[in-house]
Design a protein around this motif. Sequence first.
Motif, short mmCIF file in Angstrom:
data_model
loop_
_atom_site.label_atom_id
_atom_site.label_comp_id
_atom_site.label_asym_id
_atom_site.label_seq_id
_atom_site.Cartn_x
_atom_site.Cartn_y
_atom_site.Cartn_z
N ALA A 84 0.79 -1.16 0.10
CA ALA A 84 0.16 -0.02 -0.03
C ALA A 84 0.89 1.37 0.10
O ALA A 84 0.51 2.24 -0.59
CB ALA A 84 -1.21 -0.04 1.15
N VAL A 85 1.98 1.31 0.81
CA VAL A 85 2.78 2.37 1.01
C VAL A 85 3.61 2.70 -0.72
O VAL A 85 3.48 3.71 -1.18
CB VAL A 85 3.74 2.32 2.04
CG1 VAL A 85 4.76 3.49 1.94
CG2 VAL A 85 3.32 2.28 3.45
N LEU A 86 3.91 1.63 -0.85
CA LEU A 86 4.65 1.55 -2.52
C LEU A 86 3.65 2.20 -3.64
O LEU A 86 4.05 3.05 -4.39
CB LEU A 86 5.29 0.42 -2.68
CG LEU A 86 6.39 -0.09 -2.03
CD1 LEU A 86 7.00 -1.40 -2.30
CD2 LEU A 86 7.55 1.00 -2.12
N ALA A 87 2.55 1.51 -3.54
CA ALA A 87 1.53 2.10 -4.68
C ALA A 87 1.28 3.41 -4.45
O ALA A 87 1.14 4.33 -5.23
CB ALA A 87 0.62 1.30 -4.54
N CYS A 88 1.13 3.88 -3.04
CA CYS A 88 0.54 5.18 -2.92
C CYS A 88 1.55 6.16 -3.28
O CYS A 88 1.31 7.21 -3.77
CB CYS A 88 0.41 5.37 -1.23
SG CYS A 88 0.13 7.17 -0.84
#
Length: 448
Positions: A84-88
């Motif tokens: 989720a952090v990488l995609a954000c």
Amino acid sequence: MARQKDTGWAWVCVMGSFYVHFIVFGLMQSFGVIYVELLDQFKSSRSETAWIGSLLSGLVLLLGPVGVVVLGLLGTRATAVLGAVLACVGCSISFLADSLLFLYLSYGVLQGLGFSLLYMSAVVITNQYFEKRRSLANALGSVGGGLGTLVIPPLLQVMMSEYSWKGALLITGGLVLNCAVFGALFRPFYTRQELRDMKTESRTSDGDTREIARACSHAAFCFQVKSIFSMFTNIRYTVYVFGAVIGAVPYTIPFNHLPDLASDLDIPEEQSVWLISVIGITSLVGRLIFGRISDIPCVNRVAFFASASILCGAASMACPKLVSFPTLMAYSAFFGIFLGIWLYLQPVVVADIIGVDKLSEGFGLLICLEGVVVFLGSPFAGWLYDFTGDYAISFYVTGALYIVGGSIILLYEVVHMCRRSERQQSYSPNTATDHAKDIAGSVRAEEL
């Protein structure tokens, strides 16, 4: 300590999987809305611009084995939060893009890596927690993808009209980050202490113990290429993968190019965006209805999957003959129903063929191979348009590939069922243990 499957926290994991599918597939399948804006912004060819969406969709699938490794190292919960952090970050920094190359790296590569980790976590945790209702649970989780495809395209259109495409991507980054909250719901089926305890027990104990022991050494197992590719010693799995990969080639073409096809027919953007949304809502309906039907023991889910692929192809081959908004809406509705079945049944069928204990390896390998070919579909369709001046051949190719992939699987499945029925009266097509004789050698004898 054994826990009950199909109940309790299992349904909380389905809720988390629902939101992950909502974001991952909602954004992947809404790229066609952004695609039209990017063509105007960068004045590039359709094939060059289509690579952005292909990188995103392709890497979500291609990096499946990476997701398997990370799952073994971090577990489902931490892997989902990391994704989720990488995609954000990938989606949000696209706000700064001043070239297609920047978007290739941010929106395509970085966001694709994050989405791959999220998707693998959602699939694995759902199948770990369910057995009898596995098909229904996968269908309910993947309904999020259908709902995302319904909601996100018009939402993007509104945000782009108010804040431009850059502002829309910045806001979308916040929606993506919410996946970290839902990913935190993916509590492992067994605690780490239980895994350590079970690692010391005999490998010759019952099936649940063997599954736990395998999980204890999962990271090392993932790095053993021989073990991963031993999936191909199962002939039924090999045929299924071959057919599914052929069908995956044109997967992104309708989502990325249908709005542009509508634009060529002078259909306003405010209407053309709903073509993608209709695919989403009918996909949702198809998953809900057929998800319950495919849990009936007498239903062969492999043949069900193959039939859905063939019907997707038949609809796509008819698409170039449709020249009005109502007829294109009808195409979107029909295509969406059977695409929904094609999508949600993939992990279920893999689990049926090789068993849930090898699901992460078998499904990771499948989506990796699908990722390789998904890269090619949308840019190839854009190149065909640049070469011919219309989308007719692109959609004919789309339909043909879906039909060929489905036909290969269906033909083998019919022959397989006939041979099995000759040897034994009672035969369950959805039980992996029924197909143990298809495996050359004993994978279970591998050192964990």
